[in-house]
Design a protein around this motif. Structure first.
Motif, PDB file in Angstrom:
ATOM      1  N   ASN A 114       2.559   9.651  13.166  1.00 38.03           N
ATOM      2  CA  ASN A 114       3.291   8.602  11.875  1.00 38.03           C
ATOM      3  C   ASN A 114       4.668   9.109  11.565  1.00 38.03           C
ATOM      4  OD1 ASN A 114       2.405   6.273  10.399  1.00 38.03           O
ATOM      5  ND2 ASN A 114       2.208   7.462   8.400  1.00 38.03           N
TER       6      ASN A 114
ATOM      7  N   ASN B  53      -4.896   6.407   5.726  1.00 40.50           N
ATOM      8  CA  ASN B  53      -3.759   6.877   5.309  1.00 40.50           C
ATOM      9  C   ASN B  53      -3.060   5.649   4.334  1.00 40.50           C
ATOM     10  OD1 ASN B  53      -1.052   8.551   5.268  1.00 40.50           O
ATOM     11  ND2 ASN B  53      -0.398   6.605   6.410  1.00 40.50           N
ATOM     12  N   SER B  54      -3.447   4.594   4.785  1.00 38.40           N
ATOM     13  CA  SER B  54      -2.828   3.255   4.068  1.00 38.40           C
ATOM     14  C   SER B  54      -3.653   3.032   2.675  1.00 38.40           C
ATOM     15  CB  SER B  54      -2.776   2.076   4.909  1.00 38.40           C
ATOM     16  OG  SER B  54      -1.988   2.433   6.150  1.00 38.40           O
TER      17      SER B  54
ATOM     18  N   ASN C 173      -6.273   3.471   8.521  1.00 39.20           N
ATOM     19  CA  ASN C 173      -6.671   2.838   7.174  1.00 39.20           C
ATOM     20  C   ASN C 173      -6.782   3.829   6.360  1.00 39.20           C
ATOM     21  OD1 ASN C 173      -6.992   0.259   8.601  1.00 39.20           O
ATOM     22  ND2 ASN C 173      -9.065   0.796   9.324  1.00 39.20           N
TER      23      ASN C 173
ATOM     24  N   SER D 286       1.331   4.877   1.327  1.00 40.80           N
ATOM     25  CA  SER D 286       0.744   5.721   2.503  1.00 40.80           C
ATOM     26  C   SER D 286       1.076   7.366   1.842  1.00 40.80           C
ATOM     27  CB  SER D 286       1.729   5.725   3.537  1.00 40.80           C
ATOM     28  OG  SER D 286       1.447   6.552   4.536  1.00 40.80           O
TER      29      SER D 286
ATOM     30  N   GLN E 207      -6.932   2.154   2.518  1.00 40.46           N
ATOM     31  CA  GLN E 207      -7.715   0.958   2.770  1.00 40.46           C
ATOM     32  C   GLN E 207      -8.993   1.422   3.002  1.00 40.46           C
ATOM     33  OE1 GLN E 207      -5.962  -1.768   5.877  1.00 40.46           O
ATOM     34  NE2 GLN E 207      -3.988  -1.088   5.413  1.00 40.46           N
TER      35      GLN E 207
ATOM     36  N   THR F  83       0.884  -1.099   0.101  1.00 38.26           N
ATOM     37  CA  THR F  83      -0.082  -0.021  -0.058  1.00 38.26           C
ATOM     38  C   THR F  83       0.857   1.120   0.186  1.00 38.26           C
ATOM     39  OG1 THR F  83      -0.204  -0.046   2.560  1.00 38.26           O
ATOM     40  CG2 THR F  83      -1.850  -1.165   1.204  1.00 38.26           C
TER      41      THR F  83
END
Length: 235
Positions: free
Chosen positions: A231, A86-87, A84, A6, A89, A4
């Motif tokens: 993060n 940010n990723s 999620n 980011s 998802q 993924t």
């Protein structure tokens, strides 16, 4: 294995000498994260602002106490959601958090009650205990709005020092004591950029008695900004 991408560059900053300009970087990345789901985040944060207020309408002291515990619990759910988002998802609360992690968050949320006591002490000094009691019970009280704003703002610096406790509990699986120590230590190391965010937060909070709009608009952006700061500092 699925890779993924980011939104946030997870390269650690030099936290021992973080300049004021890092706040602009966090805000920029936070704005980028917010733009992934602006309306959903706005509606969610607005709901999370309303629910504790409704609970507070319950008979005192149960309503007030429960609402001050509920507010940080609700906000804690935003961290996995932002992880999620940010990723890439999607807008989802699903995460590998466990009941043990949420149990620690529930214990930590008692701090919301303790911070409310700080606000009440400040409010009693500025407003008076009788007027403050009437205000908390939902009665109309002729109080200068700046006094209420100062009461609200009084706990913001404390919140800034403890801002990373919940993500450390949920996303990094830290113990409660370790999360508190690490949040305090990291906040002090990046005190320059964090003080800029603290000032913004204080201004938005101070404006609440005049208009809730700045808080409702800036709240989701600040939440995304704090996630981006976390993060960068802990990943």
């Amino acid at each position: 294995m699925t890779t993924t991408t980011s939104t946030v560059n997870t390269l650690k900053l030099d936290s021992t000498n973080a300049p004021f300009s890092d706040a602009a970087l966090w805000l920029k990345e936070g704005w980028g994260l917010f733009k992934k789901a602006p309306f959903k985040l706005f509606l969610l944060m607005t709901l999370f602002a309303i629910l504790p207020g409704l609970v507070q309408l319950l008979p005192a002291p149960i309503g007030l106490t429960l609402s001050k515990w509920l507010a940080p619990m609700l906000m804690a759910t935003v961290w996995p959601l932002l992880f999620n988002l940010n990723s890439n998802q999607g807008f989802s609360f699903r995460h590998n958090t466990t009941w043990a992690k949420w149990g620690r968050v529930a214990v930590w949320s008692v701090v919301g009650i303790l911070l409310a006591l700080v606000q009440l002490a400040v409010g009693s000094t500025l407003i008076g205990s009788e007027q403050l009691s009437a205000l908390l019970s939902g009665q109309f009280v002729d109080v200068e709005r700046w006094r209420v704003g100062v009461m609200f703002v009084s706990i913001v610096p404390i919140n800034m020092l403890l801002i990373f406790v919940v993500p450390l509990l949920l996303l990094s699986n830290s113990s409660l004591s370790a999360a508190v120590k690490e949040s305090l230590a990291t906040a002090l190391r990046v005190i320059k950029p964090l003080s800029v965010l603290c000032l913004i937060n204080m201004l938005v909070t101070f404006a609440a008695p005049y208009s809730l709009l700045p808080m409702l608009l800036m709240g989701p952006v600040l939440a995304c900004t704090f996630f981006c700061a976390y993060n960068r500092l802990f990943k």
